[in-house]
Motif scaffolding. Structure first.
Motif, mmCIF file in Angstrom:
data_model
loop_
_atom_site.group_PDB
_atom_site.id
_atom_site.type_symbol
_atom_site.label_atom_id
_atom_site.label_comp_id
_atom_site.label_asym_id
_atom_site.label_seq_id
_atom_site.Cartn_x
_atom_site.Cartn_y
_atom_site.Cartn_z
ATOM 1 N N GLY A 9 0.693 -1.362 0.044
ATOM 2 C CA GLY A 9 0.116 0.074 -0.150
ATOM 3 C C GLY A 9 0.846 1.324 0.000
ATOM 4 O O GLY A 9 1.571 1.584 0.960
ATOM 5 N N GLY A 10 0.748 2.094 -1.121
ATOM 6 C CA GLY A 10 1.446 3.299 -1.045
ATOM 7 C C GLY A 10 0.754 4.680 -0.816
ATOM 8 O O GLY A 10 1.014 5.566 -1.434
ATOM 9 N N GLY A 11 -0.364 4.499 0.210
ATOM 10 C CA GLY A 11 -0.873 5.821 0.644
ATOM 11 C C GLY A 11 0.029 6.428 1.769
ATOM 12 O O GLY A 11 0.975 6.157 1.742
ATOM 13 N N SER A 12 -0.742 7.433 2.232
ATOM 14 C CA SER A 12 0.185 8.468 3.113
ATOM 15 C C SER A 12 0.487 7.631 4.269
ATOM 16 O O SER A 12 1.710 7.730 4.931
ATOM 17 C CB SER A 12 -0.797 9.497 3.540
ATOM 18 N N TRP A 13 -0.246 6.825 4.976
ATOM 19 C CA TRP A 13 -0.158 5.949 5.976
ATOM 20 C C TRP A 13 0.843 5.020 6.035
ATOM 21 O O TRP A 13 1.899 4.818 6.729
ATOM 22 C CB TRP A 13 -1.200 5.746 7.016
ATOM 23 N N GLY A 14 0.645 4.269 4.964
ATOM 24 C CA GLY A 14 1.692 3.136 4.462
ATOM 25 C C GLY A 14 2.920 3.500 4.279
ATOM 26 O O GLY A 14 3.987 3.096 4.636
ATOM 27 N N THR A 15 3.001 4.609 3.501
ATOM 28 C CA THR A 15 4.257 5.245 3.188
ATOM 29 C C THR A 15 5.255 5.852 4.218
ATOM 30 O O THR A 15 6.307 5.435 4.388
ATOM 31 C CB THR A 15 4.301 6.601 2.057
ATOM 32 N N THR A 16 4.436 6.456 5.306
ATOM 33 C CA THR A 16 4.932 6.710 6.436
ATOM 34 C C THR A 16 5.509 5.642 7.223
ATOM 35 O O THR A 16 6.776 5.926 7.664
ATOM 36 C CB THR A 16 3.810 7.615 7.560
ATOM 37 N N VAL A 17 4.529 4.428 7.381
ATOM 38 C CA VAL A 17 5.089 3.451 8.305
ATOM 39 C C VAL A 17 6.267 2.972 7.585
ATOM 40 O O VAL A 17 7.255 2.456 8.198
ATOM 41 C CB VAL A 17 4.146 2.533 8.426
ATOM 42 N N ALA A 18 6.255 2.529 6.096
ATOM 43 C CA ALA A 18 7.233 1.805 5.258
ATOM 44 C C ALA A 18 8.707 2.981 5.612
ATOM 45 O O ALA A 18 9.806 2.279 5.880
ATOM 46 C CB ALA A 18 6.887 1.990 3.996
ATOM 47 N N SER A 19 8.703 4.109 5.683
ATOM 48 C CA SER A 19 9.806 5.034 5.852
ATOM 49 C C SER A 19 10.458 4.842 7.464
ATOM 50 O O SER A 19 11.461 4.824 7.500
ATOM 51 C CB SER A 19 9.171 6.454 5.607
ATOM 52 N N LEU A 20 9.568 4.723 8.252
ATOM 53 C CA LEU A 20 9.996 4.579 9.689
ATOM 54 C C LEU A 20 10.687 3.356 9.653
ATOM 55 O O LEU A 20 11.726 3.038 10.434
ATOM 56 C CB LEU A 20 8.768 4.794 10.558
ATOM 57 N N VAL A 21 9.916 2.192 9.230
ATOM 58 C CA VAL A 21 10.644 0.796 9.441
ATOM 59 C C VAL A 21 11.695 0.576 8.742
ATOM 60 O O VAL A 21 12.628 -0.158 9.129
ATOM 61 C CB VAL A 21 9.229 -0.178 8.850
ATOM 62 N N SER A 22 12.121 1.383 7.613
ATOM 63 C CA SER A 22 13.237 1.109 6.810
ATOM 64 C C SER A 22 14.108 1.668 7.562
ATOM 65 O O SER A 22 15.312 1.552 7.346
ATOM 66 C CB SER A 22 13.119 1.965 5.502
ATOM 67 N N ARG A 23 14.208 2.289 8.641
ATOM 68 C CA ARG A 23 15.245 2.820 9.385
ATOM 69 C C ARG A 23 15.749 1.793 10.336
ATOM 70 O O ARG A 23 16.880 1.845 10.610
ATOM 71 C CB ARG A 23 14.774 4.015 10.368
ATOM 72 N N ASN A 24 14.917 0.683 10.553
ATOM 73 C CA ASN A 24 15.382 -0.631 11.332
ATOM 74 C C ASN A 24 15.354 -1.690 10.591
ATOM 75 O O ASN A 24 16.288 -2.594 11.018
ATOM 76 C CB ASN A 24 14.118 -0.689 12.612
ATOM 77 N N TYR A 49 0.770 11.697 -2.493
ATOM 78 C CA TYR A 49 0.286 11.738 -0.706
ATOM 79 C C TYR A 49 1.143 12.381 0.343
ATOM 80 O O TYR A 49 0.380 12.583 1.190
ATOM 81 C CB TYR A 49 0.155 10.049 -0.512
ATOM 82 N N LEU A 50 2.166 12.541 0.087
ATOM 83 C CA LEU A 50 2.995 13.136 1.158
ATOM 84 C C LEU A 50 3.926 14.295 0.483
ATOM 85 O O LEU A 50 4.916 14.288 0.546
ATOM 86 C CB LEU A 50 3.840 12.354 1.838
ATOM 87 N N ALA A 51 3.297 15.316 -0.101
ATOM 88 C CA ALA A 51 4.035 16.500 -1.024
ATOM 89 C C ALA A 51 4.895 16.985 -0.152
ATOM 90 O O ALA A 51 4.635 17.474 1.230
ATOM 91 C CB ALA A 51 2.629 17.354 -1.390
ATOM 92 N N GLY A 52 6.135 17.295 -0.492
ATOM 93 C CA GLY A 52 6.953 18.011 0.057
ATOM 94 C C GLY A 52 7.870 17.260 0.990
ATOM 95 O O GLY A 52 8.425 18.051 1.871
ATOM 96 N N ILE A 53 7.539 16.251 1.325
ATOM 97 C CA ILE A 53 8.300 15.326 2.502
ATOM 98 C C ILE A 53 9.209 14.565 2.107
ATOM 99 O O ILE A 53 8.762 13.500 1.156
ATOM 100 C CB ILE A 53 7.098 14.840 3.353
ATOM 101 N N LYS A 54 10.414 14.687 2.575
ATOM 102 C CA LYS A 54 11.489 13.425 2.351
ATOM 103 C C LYS A 54 11.433 12.358 2.861
ATOM 104 O O LYS A 54 11.142 12.155 4.249
ATOM 105 C CB LYS A 54 13.042 14.152 2.481
ATOM 106 N N LEU A 55 11.368 10.844 2.217
ATOM 107 C CA LEU A 55 11.356 9.629 2.651
ATOM 108 C C LEU A 55 12.694 9.213 3.111
ATOM 109 O O LEU A 55 13.870 9.661 2.650
ATOM 110 C CB LEU A 55 10.707 8.737 1.853
ATOM 111 N N ASN A 56 13.012 8.163 3.952
ATOM 112 C CA ASN A 56 14.291 7.572 4.275
ATOM 113 C C ASN A 56 14.765 6.911 3.047
ATOM 114 O O ASN A 56 14.034 6.155 2.261
ATOM 115 C CB ASN A 56 14.079 6.468 5.378
#
Length: 333
Positions: A9-24, A49-56
């Motif tokens: 899932g590539g929506g806003s929350w899915g992408t956020t969780v993926a970015s967080l988890v990818s740190r670990n 879905y997350l305009a202007g925000i940098k992902l891990n």
């Protein structure tokens, strides 16, 4: 960590969780939209879905379920409830046996009235299942704001092990064994958020907002406990915590829908212009049916159901609530 994570899932929350988890952990996120996949891989962004925000930068994306899931030690479901069953069926051949599957969804399936963990258990028996939920607004977390969530699983040992997958410096993870309560709280609060938004859209004040949130919490607790949830769960992060965030934040999709309804707009027009899913719209009909099935009085949820289904207007809904009898605070109404 050596665990590999596949997130669907590539929506806003899915992408956020993926970015967080990818740190670990090594993490791959699946999205149907090839442009989203390219944006994540090349630019480390999801502008849709997350305009202007940098992902891990360690996060990888793919439009292939096989590539995303074939080596995954943990699978995370980040797609809207109403399409989860179909996506699970597509993903099933690529998920190895006994791999934990964690849901990010906050809704109830129309028709079956099932929670997503129930859908996972029915579709893919034998997998440990859980839900990550709480007051988690994606953009705030990606902007570096501190937040907390609850990971609910029946097996406490697996939940404690997975805490390390999700936890980062500013994202605290608590565990809970009340999967039913945590999952229901996350779904039901979206309906109450629409009600709060309707009041805000009509210009109601803080007193009204506070009353709707508080009485809404009483409603979702009654239904949640009747369905097997533990009362204390609804006073925690999954219940009160998520309810407050969703009912008061301008980032809340469900509150936004309510605001627009309160301003007199049609639900179809509101939904058609939104790029993200407001789970509470479709969940409202399931909640209405469950309340009737179990004989639970939920006047706020009932009025939201009527407005969403064009049976009444937001202003008439609030007039109707004011006409309901008010007795002891421990009673419905």
């Amino acid at each position: 960590m050596s665990l590999k994570v596949g997130l669907i899932g590539g929506g806003s929350w899915g992408t956020t969780v993926a970015s967080l988890v990818s740190r670990n952990c090594p993490t791959t996120i699946w999205a149907r939209d090839s442009h989203t996949v390219e944006d994540i891989n090349k630019n480390h962004r999801n502008e849709k879905y997350l305009a202007g925000i940098k992902l891990n930068e360690a996060l990888k994306a793919s439009d292939s379920l096989k590539e995303t899931l074939k080596d995954a030690d943990v699978v995370i479901m980040g797609v809207p409830t109403q399409c989860s069953r179909n996506v699970l069926e597509e993903a099933k051949p690529y998920i190895r046996p006994w791999i934990p599957i964690i849901s990010l969804s906050k809704g109830l399936e129309q028709g079956t009235k099932m929670r997503l963990t129930q859908i996972i258990e029915e579709t893919m028996p034998g997998h440990p299942v859980g839900v990550l939920t709480g007051p988690n607004l994606a953009k705030e977390i990606m902007q570096g704001q501190a937040a907390a969530a609850v990971l609910a699983m029946v097996d406490a040992s697996i939940a404690h092990a997975l805490q390390k997958v999700f936890r980062t410096g500013l994202f605290r993870i608590y565990t809970n064994d009340d999967v039913i309560g945590c999952e229901l709280a996350g779904a039901l609060k979206n309906v109450i958020a629409i009600a709060v938004g309707m009041g805000d859209g009509m210009g109601a004040g803080d007193n009204t907002r506070s009353a709707v949130i508080t009485r809404g919490l009483a409603e979702l607790t009654r239904l949640g406990v009747a369905m097997g949830g533990q009362p204390m769960t609804f006073a925690g992060l999954a219940g009160m915590g998520d309810l407050i965030a969703t009912c008061t934040s301008p980032l809340s999709r469900n509150r936004y829908v309510g605001v627009q309804l309160g301003m007199g707009r049609n639900i179809k027009d509101i939904i058609s212009e939104m790029s993200m899913v407001a789970e509470g719209v479709k969940t409202s009909s399931v909640v209405f049916e469950l309340a009737q099935d179990l004989g639970i009085e939920m006047p706020i949820a009932a009025e939201v159901y009527k407005v969403v289904n064009n049976q009444t207007s937001a202003i008439d809904a609030f007039k109707g609530l004011l006409k309901t009898r008010s007795g002891s605070e421990a009673e419905p109404g």
